[in-house]
Write a protein that holds these residues in place. Structure first.
Motif, short mmCIF file in Angstrom:
data_model
loop_
_atom_site.label_atom_id
_atom_site.label_comp_id
_atom_site.label_asym_id
_atom_site.label_seq_id
_atom_site.Cartn_x
_atom_site.Cartn_y
_atom_site.Cartn_z
N PHE A 39 4.25 22.97 96.77
CA PHE A 39 4.60 24.26 96.17
C PHE A 39 5.72 24.04 95.15
CE2 PHE A 39 3.28 24.97 100.55
CZ PHE A 39 2.25 25.87 100.39
N TYR A 41 8.22 26.02 92.14
CA TYR A 41 8.70 27.33 91.70
C TYR A 41 9.83 27.13 90.69
CZ TYR A 41 10.83 31.93 91.74
OH TYR A 41 11.35 33.14 91.36
N SER A 48 8.14 28.73 82.43
CA SER A 48 7.12 28.86 83.47
C SER A 48 6.55 27.50 83.82
CB SER A 48 6.02 29.81 82.99
OG SER A 48 5.48 29.38 81.76
N GLN A 98 2.93 31.38 84.74
CA GLN A 98 3.23 31.46 86.16
C GLN A 98 4.61 30.88 86.49
OE1 GLN A 98 -0.23 29.84 88.47
NE2 GLN A 98 -0.86 29.28 86.40
N SER A 100 5.13 29.90 89.61
CA SER A 100 4.90 29.02 90.76
C SER A 100 3.49 28.44 90.74
CB SER A 100 5.12 29.79 92.06
OG SER A 100 4.18 30.82 92.20
N SER A 102 0.72 26.11 93.50
CA SER A 102 0.39 25.55 94.81
C SER A 102 -0.71 24.51 94.60
CB SER A 102 -0.13 26.62 95.76
OG SER A 102 0.82 27.64 95.93
N GLU A 133 12.11 24.16 91.95
CA GLU A 133 12.13 24.02 93.41
C GLU A 133 10.81 23.39 93.84
OE1 GLU A 133 14.75 24.90 95.29
OE2 GLU A 133 15.84 25.70 93.55
#
Length: 140
Positions: A39, A41, A48, A98, A100, A102, A133
């Motif tokens: 993930f 972020y 982004s 975006q 984030s 995944s 992150e």
């Protein structure tokens, strides 16, 4: 299962897509992740994250050019211009992309397509330090 986390910083030199796949993969290797979920972020309103073609740099240039065309600077209807002509456009571009991502991890590799890579998409004209992150759910 194990929850792993890290934060890393990327310095940008103004607008554009910066490849960050290597930074992510190196952390996953250091953690010894074979199976799990990655993930990412970015907590910024004018940058982004995106997945795009990573092989031919002209594909990246076309994406960057599209956003310049779709959300140009210096529009008379922009109200949010306190930080300059790229202020409102950078925020609009960030909402179209975006904050984030995944990505599954299989057999020690990010499950990206053959030509895919991960990019930090800087929408501001001047350089910034962007914090990303990284979280990983590692399956034992």
């Amino acid at each position: 299962m194990e929850w792993l986390k890290d934060t890393f910083e990327i310095r940008t030199n103004g607008k554009g897509m910066l490849p960050i796949t290597h930074e992510v993969e190196s952390r996953l290797r250091a953690w010894g992740v074979r199976e799990g979920m990655c993930f990412l972020y970015i907590a910024h309103a004018s940058a982004s994250l995106t997945i795009s073609e990573n092989y031919d740099p002209t594909a990246r240039k076309d994406v960057e050019a599209y956003y310049e065309h779709a959300v140009p600077e210096n529009q008379p209807w922009y109200q949010h211009t306190l930080e300059g002509p790229d202020d409102s456009p950078s925020h609009i571009r960030a909402t179209l992309t975006q904050p984030s991502l995944s990505i599954p991890i299989d057999d020690g590799q990010l499950s990206l397509g053959t030509w895919q890579g991960i990019f930090l998409f800087e929408h501001r004209s001047r350089s910034h330090r962007r914090t990303i992150e990284l979280r990983c759910l590692k399956v034992a």
